[in-house]
Motif scaffolding. Sequence first.
Motif, mmCIF file in Angstrom:
data_model
loop_
_atom_site.group_PDB
_atom_site.id
_atom_site.type_symbol
_atom_site.label_atom_id
_atom_site.label_comp_id
_atom_site.label_asym_id
_atom_site.label_seq_id
_atom_site.Cartn_x
_atom_site.Cartn_y
_atom_site.Cartn_z
ATOM 1 N N PRO A 161 0.823 -1.208 0.000
ATOM 2 C CA PRO A 161 0.000 0.000 0.000
ATOM 3 C C PRO A 161 0.859 1.262 0.000
ATOM 4 C CG PRO A 161 0.123 -0.911 2.200
ATOM 5 C CD PRO A 161 0.815 -1.898 1.300
ATOM 6 N N ALA A 162 0.317 2.332 -0.576
ATOM 7 C CA ALA A 162 0.956 3.640 -0.464
ATOM 8 C C ALA A 162 0.698 4.192 0.929
ATOM 9 C CB ALA A 162 0.393 4.578 -1.525
ATOM 10 N N PRO A 163 1.547 5.093 1.429
ATOM 11 C CA PRO A 163 1.352 5.623 2.788
ATOM 12 C C PRO A 163 -0.029 6.207 3.023
ATOM 13 C CG PRO A 163 3.504 6.239 1.956
ATOM 14 C CD PRO A 163 2.785 5.596 0.812
ATOM 15 N N GLY A 164 -0.637 6.791 1.987
ATOM 16 C CA GLY A 164 -1.941 7.422 2.161
ATOM 17 C C GLY A 164 -3.127 6.505 1.968
ATOM 18 N N ASP A 165 -2.888 5.240 1.603
ATOM 19 C CA ASP A 165 -3.997 4.303 1.423
ATOM 20 C C ASP A 165 -4.655 3.992 2.757
ATOM 21 O OD1 ASP A 165 -3.682 4.082 -1.316
ATOM 22 O OD2 ASP A 165 -2.386 2.317 -1.189
ATOM 23 N N GLY A 166 -5.975 3.847 2.735
ATOM 24 C CA GLY A 166 -6.704 3.526 3.956
ATOM 25 C C GLY A 166 -6.246 2.213 4.561
#
Length: 242
Positions: A161-166
């Motif tokens: 996941p990207a850092p901003g993904d829930g």
Amino acid sequence: MPPSAPRSVPALLQTLTAGDPTAPRLTFYGERYAATGERVELSARVLANWVAKTANLLEEEFDAAPGTRVALDLPTHWRTLVWQLAVLSTGAHALTGAHPDADVLVSADAAALDGEGPADRVAVSLAPLATSFGAELPGGVLDYARVVTGYGDVHAPVAEPAPGDGALDALAHGSLLGEAAGAGAAWPVGVRLLTDVGPAEAVRGPLAAWCRGGSVVLTPDLAALPDAVPAQERVDARLPRG
């Protein structure tokens, strides 16, 4: 030196397993323990195995990945924590409650699985040693207890996941374990935490304890637990609901 926050849930589980694979990491006392004696204890290795199987199920059956929203309509229970860790391990977004707009619904309530909402649904039995849901299920609903043992014992995420993904409710993957490490900063390293916090409070409860290299004694109701249990479990921190 206090442990730093792991970079991801898979890294957290690897740390717990590498430290002492046979040490208890999650001990669950059922709601009516005094009457039924329900007590389940998972070592680091067993916890990681349950999480791996469940994460593999999510990826293979529902293509779970970063951005996938998985609604966990489950109470305070050891299986709920397994499901939260599994969803997070895939990089998906775990949501507390039914959430009809989610991509996947996981519930212990047969009626909830028969209503409107996500097409992909999983029934989870909370009965000890369950090998099936134990009740008739609507068509197309996956019976977790019946199938989970057939999935792989090791999990490697398909995508990071990207850092901003829930990640878990309002928290993103990039901040989840940092929040957990901060929440448990006052506890000793290796804390043995007794708690009855619900799934929505997992970050300040179980995840915080595991980020301290500790373990969790979980029960749905602290007030109903016999007075002798905390001493028997060598508890050195408590976290009540609310």
